[in-house]
Every structure is written in C-alpha cells, then in structure tokens.
Design a protein around this motif. Structure first.
Motif, PDB file in Angstrom:
ATOM      1  N   THR A  27      -5.993  40.596 -12.286  1.00  0.00           N
ATOM      2  CA  THR A  27      -5.940  40.673 -10.777  1.00  0.00           C
ATOM      3  C   THR A  27      -7.509  40.108 -10.295  1.00  0.00           C
ATOM      4  O   THR A  27      -8.456  40.386 -10.868  1.00  0.00           O
ATOM      5  CB  THR A  27      -6.025  41.790  -9.828  1.00  0.00           C
ATOM      6  N   GLY A  28      -7.447  39.222  -9.167  1.00  0.00           N
ATOM      7  CA  GLY A  28      -8.902  38.713  -8.410  1.00  0.00           C
ATOM      8  C   GLY A  28      -9.446  37.673  -8.951  1.00  0.00           C
ATOM      9  O   GLY A  28      -8.859  37.235 -10.076  1.00  0.00           O
ATOM     10  N   GLY A  79      -1.473  35.314   2.050  1.00  0.00           N
ATOM     11  CA  GLY A  79      -2.927  34.858   1.959  1.00  0.00           C
ATOM     12  C   GLY A  79      -2.984  33.538   1.436  1.00  0.00           C
ATOM     13  O   GLY A  79      -1.837  32.732   1.246  1.00  0.00           O
ATOM     14  N   PRO A  85      -6.703  41.347  -3.346  1.00  0.00           N
ATOM     15  CA  PRO A  85      -6.448  42.046  -2.043  1.00  0.00           C
ATOM     16  C   PRO A  85      -5.286  42.985  -2.440  1.00  0.00           C
ATOM     17  O   PRO A  85      -4.074  42.081  -2.247  1.00  0.00           O
ATOM     18  CB  PRO A  85      -6.396  41.065  -0.871  1.00  0.00           C
ATOM     19  N   SER A 121      -2.785  43.891  -0.260  1.00  0.00           N
ATOM     20  CA  SER A 121      -1.976  43.629   0.756  1.00  0.00           C
ATOM     21  C   SER A 121      -1.055  42.340   0.253  1.00  0.00           C
ATOM     22  O   SER A 121      -0.218  41.910   0.616  1.00  0.00           O
ATOM     23  CB  SER A 121      -2.392  43.379   2.098  1.00  0.00           C
ATOM     24  N   GLU A 122      -1.831  41.294  -0.393  1.00  0.00           N
ATOM     25  CA  GLU A 122      -1.476  40.500  -1.158  1.00  0.00           C
ATOM     26  C   GLU A 122      -0.663  40.639  -2.425  1.00  0.00           C
ATOM     27  O   GLU A 122       0.256  40.110  -2.963  1.00  0.00           O
ATOM     28  CB  GLU A 122      -2.433  39.103  -1.334  1.00  0.00           C
ATOM     29  N   GLU A 155     -14.068  33.525   4.692  1.00  0.00           N
ATOM     30  CA  GLU A 155     -14.946  33.371   3.526  1.00  0.00           C
ATOM     31  C   GLU A 155     -15.147  31.780   3.274  1.00  0.00           C
ATOM     32  O   GLU A 155     -16.268  31.693   2.897  1.00  0.00           O
ATOM     33  CB  GLU A 155     -13.984  34.224   2.538  1.00  0.00           C
ATOM     34  N   CYS A 174     -17.539  38.580  -0.998  1.00  0.00           N
ATOM     35  CA  CYS A 174     -16.299  39.365  -1.171  1.00  0.00           C
ATOM     36  C   CYS A 174     -15.601  39.732   0.408  1.00  0.00           C
ATOM     37  O   CYS A 174     -16.265  39.643   1.199  1.00  0.00           O
ATOM     38  CB  CYS A 174     -16.928  40.716  -1.676  1.00  0.00           C
ATOM     39  N   HIS A 176     -13.973  41.631   2.314  1.00  0.00           N
ATOM     40  CA  HIS A 176     -13.614  43.346   2.402  1.00  0.00           C
ATOM     41  C   HIS A 176     -12.082  43.363   3.051  1.00  0.00           C
ATOM     42  O   HIS A 176     -11.740  42.492   4.113  1.00  0.00           O
ATOM     43  CB  HIS A 176     -14.548  44.101   3.296  1.00  0.00           C
ATOM     44  N   SER A 177     -11.521  44.569   2.764  1.00  0.00           N
ATOM     45  CA  SER A 177     -10.109  44.804   3.208  1.00  0.00           C
ATOM     46  C   SER A 177     -10.089  44.970   4.709  1.00  0.00           C
ATOM     47  O   SER A 177      -9.013  44.828   5.465  1.00  0.00           O
ATOM     48  CB  SER A 177      -9.625  45.965   2.648  1.00  0.00           C
ATOM     49  N   THR A 189       0.415  39.066   8.844  1.00  0.00           N
ATOM     50  CA  THR A 189      -0.041  40.039   7.659  1.00  0.00           C
ATOM     51  C   THR A 189       0.920  41.124   7.720  1.00  0.00           C
ATOM     52  O   THR A 189       1.829  41.343   8.522  1.00  0.00           O
ATOM     53  CB  THR A 189      -1.474  40.173   7.513  1.00  0.00           C
ATOM     54  N   SER A 228      -2.640  45.927   7.316  1.00  0.00           N
ATOM     55  CA  SER A 228      -3.762  44.945   7.496  1.00  0.00           C
ATOM     56  C   SER A 228      -4.093  44.496   8.615  1.00  0.00           C
ATOM     57  O   SER A 228      -4.905  44.217   9.279  1.00  0.00           O
ATOM     58  CB  SER A 228      -3.397  43.784   6.489  1.00  0.00           C
TER      59      SER A 228
END
Lengths: 365, 365
Positions: free
Chosen positions: A14-15, A80, A107, A109-110, B146, B168, B170-171, B340, B344
C-alpha cells in the motif's frame, strides 16, 4: 517487496502510487519484475476527467500515474487519481513464490473500497479452494472494560472447543470480541456466549455506536437534539457521519461559552454560578434545554474539562457530566473521569454519551 | 520478532501488551530471550491506583500486565495500564544483532508520549554518535493539489543539492512538503523554497489548520462562531481539539434541519425555498447569522450534500458552499465539489472552511 515475493503466496503493497517524485512503488515493482512502463489510455482519460471536474489541469505527476508496468491489471480508482495494479500468473511473476501481487493506494478512503470490490474477488479467483474456510463472529460492547469482559469470556474456555478468541479495545472506547473457528464450532460458541450479551452489548455488525443509535431512533421514529460543551461537536459529528442521520437529528448546540449555554439552552445563570458549568445540575439543564429548543424526543448533553488546563481538586481534568432526557425515565446524569489526553477524552466522552442515549432508548435506564 | 532481532540494530514492537488472553507480546519476548516472568511491584501498584480511580477492581488480566520479563527495563505508562518494556545490553540480547528492543503499547495515545519521552532518550543513550545527523524541515499547504505543489518544487531540483524531497497528502486534505538533508544544505533549500510560501502555505510547525486558526484568532483577540449543516459538527470539533480554543470559540450551531437554520441562525424561509439549503445565499445567511447570534468577530458556515443520497443534476453529491463573514472584506462564499465518500467529504469540507477563515483573518480574501 523482493523478499515478500520470494516468501509469500499473496503480496499486498500500500502507498507510494501518488503523483510526486517520492512515489516510487510503481517504478520499483516494474524494475523488480523486469517490466516496461507504458501509458494506460483508460487511466489517463479517467485522471483527466477527474481533474477537469475540479477545474485542474493534468500535470507531469498525474501523467506518471497513468504509466503502468506492461502486463499489469489496472484496478480503477473511483476515489482518487492513483489506480491500483495487480500482477499474477507466470508472466510477470515468473520465478517468484507469489501468485498475486497488488499495489494499492495508501489513503484509506481509496484503499478500502478497492480492496473489498476488486482485490478480494481476485484473491478468490486465483486461490480457488485455498481460501480460509474459517468464519468469524464479532460482538461489540460499551461501558465495560476489556479486562472485565475478557475475564467473563475466558471463563467459558472456548479455546478448548476450537475457537480462537480475540479482543480489541477500539480507539473510541468500545470493546470488540471476535470469535474465529469452523461454522459448527462457532454455533456452539454462540450459545455459550449468549448469556454475556446483556446491556453492555450493542452490536454484532458494527463497532459504530452512532450507527446503532441512529438505527434505533429511526426504527422508532424518534429524534435527538445534542448540547455539547467539552466535546465541542464530536457527538454531533459522529451522529452525522451516518447516512440518513438527518431523519433523527436536526439540532446541535455547541455551547462552549457559558453565555451560549444561557442563550441557546436557557440554562439558569444562577445554576452556573452556584454549581459551575461542569456539574450535574448544568448537564441536566443542558439536556432539557436541547430537547426543548430542538423539539426532539431526547436531549443529550455533555459538560466537562478536556484539559490540559482548567482542573481543580474536586473537578480534576478529565471530569465530564453526561445527561440524557426524554423517553420513559426522568432526566439522568452520569459522571466520568477520563484521565487521558484531550483527543482521547473527547472520543471517550462522546462514546459514553452515545451509549447513555442507547441505554435510554432501550429503557435500560 | 526473532528475525528482526537477528537483522536490525534497533527493534520496536507495538501492541499485544493488553490484559486479554490474545495479548502475547510480553510472554513471547520472554520465551524468545529465555527470561523468566516476574511481578513488577511498582507497575502493580500503578495499575491498582489507576483502576481504583475508575472504581474498578484489579482482575487476572491486569495482574498479567504487571508481570515483566526479568531484566527488562519498565517504561511507565501514564495513559493506560500496559507498561512498555525495554531490553538492552549483552544480558537479555546476547547473540542478537539488536542492541535495543522496545515493546510498546498499541493505542496511539499511549504509544506516542512513551516513544517521545522514554524511547528516544534510550536510543540516544545506546546509539551514541550513530544517530542520524540529518535534519528535516516541513511546510504545510492548503488549497493546492499535491501534484501542483510538486511540479513547482520539483522544478527547483533540490535533489541535486543533497536534499531529499518528500510529499504527503494528509487525510484532512492538506499537503505536507518535507525536506531532509544536512543543516547547511537545508539552509540553501530554505532560500530556494521561500518564493513558494505564498497564501497556500500555512505552517512550518503543524499540519493542523485548526491550531493555526486558533493561534491567529488568539493573537488578534478575535473570535469565530460556526454554523454547520453537512459537516454536522466536524469544524467545531476540530477547533475545540486545540487547548485554549475557548478563548476564541464560544458558539457553534449544528443546523442539520432547515428549521434549525431558521430558528438558530435567522435564515429567511423564503431564501431556503427559492435557492435550496445548499446555495450561496443560504451559506452567506448562515455565516452572518452565526456571527450575530454568537457575537463573534467572524462567522463561518457550511451547507452541502455529504451523500450518498440527496444529490441532483445541478447539485451533485459532494457539493458544498462555504461562507465567511466579518473582518475587512464583505461576506464571501466559495463552492466546492468533493467527489468522495461521506467521511472524506466531511474532512475535506471542514479543512476548506478552516482555510477560508485563515485567509480572511490574514486579509488574503
């Protein structure tokens, strides 16, 4: 990643799929598997549409997100820009132990919907007949300590009957009990555990007390109005996290200042002077005031000292009075002391408030 | 744990120190290191006092938490019952590559202070002269993507000057830029980056926009009142996460129902009928209404469609109007669409509201 592909059957990463120069997962996987990067036209189009909807142009970074290793299966991302990528079969994974490698966005939520909707079906497809046959049952409790619950459950000795017993103290202050085993063993365990499912037990399906409370109110056609001081909106925010909560919640009063308690909730200034804002009398007046002003079935109120400052000898930091009014019983308030940091205090206090409301709706109190 | 002790100099383990039968970290570490379990009198006393303060008895599970492997250094836990444990030196770690093993509690509110206050000093003590000499600088941005930020920063080619650039998302919907390098390289990078620190940049110290907003209001002796519909208390809750927020925030109005918007904020019923609750007109009226009812310097308001239901062709799910009033400019509203999930949506909308308030306080808008 290299070690995991050599040692595991299924590898989830992940990420690192984002648009910036430090997002290296895609390129690293491609180089590790000896695959070329190619543009995926469908992903490019999806990203372009997504950015256009926000009035943004597609930059270099977004174009990188549409580059995928040749032979990868693209997992579209509805939430996303970064698609997930799946590699399986002897082509990309030749010489590896792994039979499935998935690169997923970081993330939550994704990640979460992609895992449930796209990765799990792939796992079932590739690992036919090898997937866990064990089932799990979960039980969620509030208003009881993890140790207390465990003492009662451990006394049942479910472990000797093929059941794996797990506990989790969630960050909101609720406790999850999780039983894992074969379907048959679980049925017996279910019977053994039934006597423990009393007033502290609130759900088999969800750890979310707010979901349970919104459901209970909805079934009954009832509503709640909320007055919050020390929690500053945490209870209202949790209730409105639940889709459809507008049917049971219409009014919230964030009365951080005493003047707001007087003006919005008609708390008597004399009570504030005589007892202080953090008191049983004021908590009860706030609950009644919220119920009246919001025209709701129930009023729920919190007043306390979140800290780190503001504590006294008889009202230490962490003290909170929670009150509920409406329903069958008279107005009722409970005092708790949560000796923790400000964030945990707010979470625990909000959870206890939702739990107090649950108990009142169910006429336990 | 076994592999890590053989391969790494420093091993940190989190979780599994709780009171229940599935908390195995302590016992496993003891068996791996060949150490006996002994009761730690100080920990036992600490746990007993902690439970007594909550009116609870000490059970079997809690007694297990006071059992520690002989020779372990106990790291007292101010925020929970489970102490941390540290192992160092040739005694417990004989034959291992690891020179320090720490077992730490899983809950972040217990883990974080223990890591900062107790583990970091141990690391400095044991790894004298081997600790990273690199420094880091962080910059936090809101209201910029981003990818957009990365395109500007990447054009500076800081990587060629010995700087490691990290991003990064962030959420909460803010973006962190992180530069790592030697002190001298960082100074040059700081000069190069300065022109990018415009109105979207909000802090070097914290990713918390609410901390920045509470700070800005406090410095100016100003206050804000907040009216929330779709976010249902998320903005108020974030503001009150900050210690001392009571000096700048006293009134919040969670007006989930239209009747609440009319009653609490004096929104005109005709405006609700003509434009709908999710509209520029109503957002502006809510901000003005909150400011007036709360007697505050600024009014901040949100009204939108969190979903999953409730969207229409011209107001799709994810639409939100955010308004600010007070300060030098006139009342002002901005429209966003966050396509979303509900959670979120609430986080992003709350972040954009706090950012709108920040820009108004600083007279950027």
């Amino acid at each position: 990643m290299e070690r995991s592909l050599a040692e595991a059957d299924l590898v989830l990463v992940t990420g690192g799929l984002g648009p910036t120069s430090d997002d290296l997962t895609r390129d690293y996987a491609a180089s590790l598997l000896g695959l070329e990067m190619v543009e995926d036209a469908e992903t490019m189009e999806r990203i372009r549409r997504r950015l256009a909807a926000r009035g943004r142009q597609c930059g270099e970074g977004q174009r990188r997100q549409a580059m995928v290793p040749a032979g990868a299966r693209v997992l579209p991302n509805e939430r996303g820009t970064a698609p997930g990528l799946a590699f399986s079969g002897p082509g990309p994974l030749a010489g590896k132990r792994a039979r499935l490698l998935c690169l997923l966005p970081g993330p939550p939520s994704e990640l979460h919907p992609m895992f449930v909707d796209q990765v799990l079906p792939l796992v079932r497809e590739i690992f036919v007949g090898e997937v866990l046959t064990q089932k799990a049952k979960e039980y969620h409790f509030a208003g009881i300590g993890e140790g207390e619950l465990a003492a009662m459950v451990d006394a049942l000795n479910l472990g000797t009957e093929g059941i794996d017993v797990g506990y989790c103290a969630h960050s909101m202050g609720t406790i999850e009990l999780r039983l894992t085993g074969s379907e048959r063993d679980l049925e017996r365990a279910e019977a053994a555990i039934a006597p423990l499912l009393g007033e502290d037990f609130y759900s088999r399906e969800t750890d979310s007390l707010e979901r349970v409370v919104v459901g209970l109110l909805g079934e009954r056609g009832e509503t709640v109005a909320v007055a919050e001081s020390c929690t500053g909106g945490a209870v209202c925010s949790r209730l409105t996290d639940i889709p459809g909560s507008s049917a049971v919640f219409g009014h919230g009063f964030i009365t951080y200042a005493n003047s707001a308690k007087i003006r919005m909730l008609e708390v008597a200034p004399g009570d504030l002077d005589a007892h202080g804002a953090v008191s049983e009398v004021v908590a009860l007046a706030m609950a009644e005031g919220a119920r009246a002003a919001g025209g709701a079935t129930y009023g729920l109120a919190l007043t306390g000292i979140a800290g780190p400052g503001g504590g006294t000898a008889d009202k230490p930091v962490g003290t909170v009075w929670i009150a509920v009014s409406g329903g069958l019983g008279g107005p009722l308030a409970r005092r708790h002391v949560f000796n923790t940091d400000r964030g945990s205090f707010k979470r625990f206090a909000a959870t206890h408030a939702l739990d107090l409301l649950r108990r009142r709706i169910l006429s336990y109190i």
